[in-house]
Design a protein around this motif. Sequence first.
Motif, PDB file in Angstrom:
ATOM      1  N   MET A  84      91.528  97.871  -8.602  1.00 68.51           N
ATOM      2  CA  MET A  84      90.273  97.535  -9.268  1.00 68.51           C
ATOM      3  C   MET A  84      89.805  96.122  -8.867  1.00 68.51           C
ATOM      4  SD  MET A  84      89.430  97.404 -13.315  1.00 68.51           S
ATOM      5  CE  MET A  84      89.991  99.089 -13.567  1.00 68.51           C
ATOM      6  N   LYS A  85      88.500  95.980  -8.680  1.00 71.64           N
ATOM      7  CA  LYS A  85      87.981  94.688  -8.208  1.00 71.64           C
ATOM      8  C   LYS A  85      88.066  93.614  -9.302  1.00 71.64           C
ATOM      9  CE  LYS A  85      84.855  96.245  -4.622  1.00 71.64           C
ATOM     10  NZ  LYS A  85      84.893  97.701  -4.705  1.00 71.64           N
ATOM     11  N   THR A  86      88.207  92.374  -8.838  1.00 67.10           N
ATOM     12  CA  THR A  86      88.199  91.226  -9.754  1.00 67.10           C
ATOM     13  C   THR A  86      86.820  90.582  -9.730  1.00 67.10           C
ATOM     14  OG1 THR A  86      90.545  90.852  -9.399  1.00 67.10           O
ATOM     15  CG2 THR A  86      89.279  88.983 -10.227  1.00 67.10           C
ATOM     16  N   VAL A  87      86.353  90.192 -10.907  1.00 71.26           N
ATOM     17  CA  VAL A  87      85.008  89.662 -11.074  1.00 71.26           C
ATOM     18  C   VAL A  87      85.109  88.279 -11.726  1.00 71.26           C
ATOM     19  CG1 VAL A  87      82.886  90.060 -12.413  1.00 71.26           C
ATOM     20  CG2 VAL A  87      84.071  91.990 -11.380  1.00 71.26           C
ATOM     21  N   TYR A  88      84.203  87.394 -11.362  1.00 70.47           N
ATOM     22  CA  TYR A  88      84.129  86.105 -12.072  1.00 70.47           C
ATOM     23  C   TYR A  88      82.996  86.185 -13.081  1.00 70.47           C
ATOM     24  CZ  TYR A  88      83.302  81.166 -12.990  1.00 70.47           C
ATOM     25  OH  TYR A  88      83.130  79.956 -13.607  1.00 70.47           O
ATOM     26  N   VAL A  89      83.325  85.966 -14.371  1.00 69.98           N
ATOM     27  CA  VAL A  89      82.278  85.945 -15.397  1.00 69.98           C
ATOM     28  C   VAL A  89      82.494  84.758 -16.308  1.00 69.98           C
ATOM     29  CG1 VAL A  89      81.122  87.196 -17.261  1.00 69.98           C
ATOM     30  CG2 VAL A  89      82.210  88.460 -15.463  1.00 69.98           C
ATOM     31  N   ASP A  90      81.524  83.859 -16.282  1.00 67.16           N
ATOM     32  CA  ASP A  90      81.484  82.801 -17.280  1.00 67.16           C
ATOM     33  C   ASP A  90      82.821  82.065 -17.407  1.00 67.16           C
ATOM     34  OD1 ASP A  90      80.076  81.343 -19.096  1.00 67.16           O
ATOM     35  OD2 ASP A  90      80.392  82.699 -20.782  1.00 67.16           O
ATOM     36  N   GLY A  91      83.355  81.633 -16.283  1.00 63.92           N
ATOM     37  CA  GLY A  91      84.562  80.805 -16.321  1.00 63.92           C
ATOM     38  C   GLY A  91      85.873  81.550 -16.157  1.00 63.92           C
ATOM     39  N   LYS A  92      85.821  82.895 -16.128  1.00 58.14           N
ATOM     40  CA  LYS A  92      87.088  83.647 -16.048  1.00 58.14           C
ATOM     41  C   LYS A  92      87.062  84.663 -14.909  1.00 58.14           C
ATOM     42  CE  LYS A  92      87.973  83.796 -21.051  1.00 58.14           C
ATOM     43  NZ  LYS A  92      86.670  83.935 -21.722  1.00 58.14           N
ATOM     44  N   PHE A  93      88.248  84.877 -14.322  1.00 63.33           N
ATOM     45  CA  PHE A  93      88.402  85.966 -13.352  1.00 63.33           C
ATOM     46  C   PHE A  93      88.964  87.158 -14.109  1.00 63.33           C
ATOM     47  CE2 PHE A  93      88.510  82.105 -10.856  1.00 63.33           C
ATOM     48  CZ  PHE A  93      87.677  82.419  -9.801  1.00 63.33           C
ATOM     49  N   LEU A  94      88.253  88.276 -14.074  1.00 62.28           N
ATOM     50  CA  LEU A  94      88.632  89.430 -14.894  1.00 62.28           C
ATOM     51  C   LEU A  94      88.577  90.706 -14.070  1.00 62.28           C
ATOM     52  CD1 LEU A  94      86.372  88.544 -17.953  1.00 62.28           C
ATOM     53  CD2 LEU A  94      88.876  88.493 -17.947  1.00 62.28           C
ATOM     54  N   PRO A  95      89.379  91.730 -14.480  1.00 58.72           N
ATOM     55  CA  PRO A  95      89.220  93.013 -13.816  1.00 58.72           C
ATOM     56  C   PRO A  95      87.823  93.578 -14.129  1.00 58.72           C
ATOM     57  CG  PRO A  95      90.909  93.111 -15.536  1.00 58.72           C
ATOM     58  CD  PRO A  95      90.401  91.716 -15.506  1.00 58.72           C
ATOM     59  N   TRP A  96      87.304  94.352 -13.194  1.00 59.33           N
ATOM     60  CA  TRP A  96      85.931  94.877 -13.281  1.00 59.33           C
ATOM     61  C   TRP A  96      85.615  95.451 -14.660  1.00 59.33           C
ATOM     62  CZ3 TRP A  96      82.124  94.955  -9.431  1.00 59.33           C
ATOM     63  CH2 TRP A  96      80.998  95.732  -9.714  1.00 59.33           C
ATOM     64  N   ASP A  97      86.544  96.272 -15.205  1.00 60.52           N
ATOM     65  CA  ASP A  97      86.224  96.960 -16.471  1.00 60.52           C
ATOM     66  C   ASP A  97      86.362  96.061 -17.705  1.00 60.52           C
ATOM     67  OD1 ASP A  97      88.944  96.798 -16.470  1.00 60.52           O
ATOM     68  OD2 ASP A  97      89.315  98.881 -17.005  1.00 60.52           O
ATOM     69  N   LYS A  98      86.771  94.825 -17.498  1.00 59.32           N
ATOM     70  CA  LYS A  98      86.844  93.885 -18.645  1.00 59.32           C
ATOM     71  C   LYS A  98      85.760  92.794 -18.512  1.00 59.32           C
ATOM     72  CE  LYS A  98      90.774  95.304 -20.655  1.00 59.32           C
ATOM     73  NZ  LYS A  98      90.772  96.618 -19.984  1.00 59.32           N
ATOM     74  N   ALA A  99      84.982  92.880 -17.441  1.00 53.20           N
ATOM     75  CA  ALA A  99      84.006  91.820 -17.152  1.00 53.20           C
ATOM     76  C   ALA A  99      82.710  92.111 -17.907  1.00 53.20           C
ATOM     77  CB  ALA A  99      83.747  91.750 -15.646  1.00 53.20           C
ATOM     78  N   VAL A 100      82.463  91.361 -18.973  1.00 54.04           N
ATOM     79  CA  VAL A 100      81.281  91.612 -19.815  1.00 54.04           C
ATOM     80  C   VAL A 100      80.600  90.295 -20.170  1.00 54.04           C
ATOM     81  CG1 VAL A 100      82.161  93.747 -20.846  1.00 54.04           C
ATOM     82  CG2 VAL A 100      82.723  91.543 -21.903  1.00 54.04           C
ATOM     83  N   ILE A 101      79.320  90.404 -20.542  1.00 53.73           N
ATOM     84  CA  ILE A 101      78.652  89.217 -21.103  1.00 53.73           C
ATOM     85  C   ILE A 101      78.166  89.581 -22.507  1.00 53.73           C
ATOM     86  CG2 ILE A 101      77.963  88.150 -18.920  1.00 53.73           C
ATOM     87  CD1 ILE A 101      75.106  89.231 -19.457  1.00 53.73           C
ATOM     88  N   PRO A 102      78.000  88.579 -23.385  1.00 54.05           N
ATOM     89  CA  PRO A 102      77.556  88.853 -24.756  1.00 54.05           C
ATOM     90  C   PRO A 102      76.161  89.482 -24.797  1.00 54.05           C
ATOM     91  CG  PRO A 102      78.469  86.648 -24.592  1.00 54.05           C
ATOM     92  CD  PRO A 102      78.335  87.172 -23.190  1.00 54.05           C
ATOM     93  N   VAL A 103      75.925  90.284 -25.814  1.00 57.04           N
ATOM     94  CA  VAL A 103      74.637  90.991 -25.925  1.00 57.04           C
ATOM     95  C   VAL A 103      73.471  90.051 -26.233  1.00 57.04           C
ATOM     96  CG1 VAL A 103      75.544  93.261 -26.544  1.00 57.04           C
ATOM     97  CG2 VAL A 103      75.154  91.561 -28.350  1.00 57.04           C
ATOM     98  N   ASP A 104      73.787  88.808 -26.674  1.00 57.61           N
ATOM     99  CA  ASP A 104      72.678  87.888 -26.952  1.00 57.61           C
ATOM    100  C   ASP A 104      72.306  87.045 -25.728  1.00 57.61           C
ATOM    101  OD1 ASP A 104      74.825  86.177 -26.855  1.00 57.61           O
ATOM    102  OD2 ASP A 104      74.522  85.299 -28.849  1.00 57.61           O
ATOM    103  N   ASP A 105      72.872  87.381 -24.565  1.00 53.75           N
ATOM    104  CA  ASP A 105      72.462  86.667 -23.349  1.00 53.75           C
ATOM    105  C   ASP A 105      71.025  87.078 -23.003  1.00 53.75           C
ATOM    106  OD1 ASP A 105      74.152  85.307 -20.712  1.00 53.75           O
ATOM    107  OD2 ASP A 105      72.122  86.071 -20.397  1.00 53.75           O
TER     108      ASP A 105
END
Length: 283
Positions: free
Chosen positions: A1-22
């Motif tokens: 599974m691919k690794t993604v950078y989101v908001d300061g963290k490296f996460l697996p693709w299926d854990k990479a999320v942003i808050p709904v109030d963005d």
Amino acid sequence: MKTVYVDGKFLPWDKAVIPVDDLAVLRGYAVCDIIKTIGGHPYCLDAHIDRLLSSAEKVGLTPVWTKAEIKKIVFEVLEKNAPMDEANIRILVTGGSSPDFFSPADNPRLIVLVTDIPALPAQWYTKGVKVITFVQQRSIADAKATNYIPAVLALKKAKAQGAVEALYMTPDKMVLEGTTSNLFALVDGTLVTPEKGVLKGITRKTVLALGEKLFPVSEQDLSLDTLLSASELFITGTNKGIVPVIQVDDHIIGTGMPGPGTRALMSAMADQVGRSCNSPSVI
Ligand SMILES: Cc1ncc(COP(=O)(O)O)c(C=O)c1O
């Protein structure tokens, strides 16, 4: 599974999320850029990050990362996903969470994804493609915002008509660019591309630099009438490279085959890609 950078963290693709109030979620307020890797190396990375930062500025977003910091994150994402010989790097700067669900609060989020590159049919390049026109203009055209709603609708219409791209056109029939591409025409031997109301593509810049060695070049307004009378047309983009256009709506362009000028540029581009960005080292 691919690794993604989101908001300061490296996460697996299926854990990479942003808050709904963005604001990217609530208001479609975000900018992006897409880079291609060649032999595992991001091609024209500096130019793409410069455009990302300039897009952010143009839509009033204050990125809190320097170019060097973004580059470092891009290389880390690539390393965590290696080997990715040919891939797309997608960078997004979102509006961030907003207390009133509307006004940016100077807390944008940075996202860096690596995705596979969709394979494009070989015959696009050997036989050329059809495009359609549609009346629409992108707001803040020189910023690569994530809002592609008109583009998605136009491309759906294009596909239904056997076309691969849709060209934005002003109400007074000045043709601008495609949904994800820039547009070039050979008009009386001059290589012409619209200058105003378009995203300044990184591929467009390379093609202009290569084109100058072969033809007189002019960045100018392009009417639909002129476009239809052109001897050759083509579209350009990071993933597409140079794609010859042989039909616009119901009109056949030139001989209905990719012309010699387009083929010369395609071959110059093939030699150029992977080498220095934008400086014609080859012809
Ligand atoms: C609206 C628009 N114009 C032009 C382009 C081509 O730009 P580039 O050559 O940098 O990929 C794109 C790329 O996605 C685009 O979205």
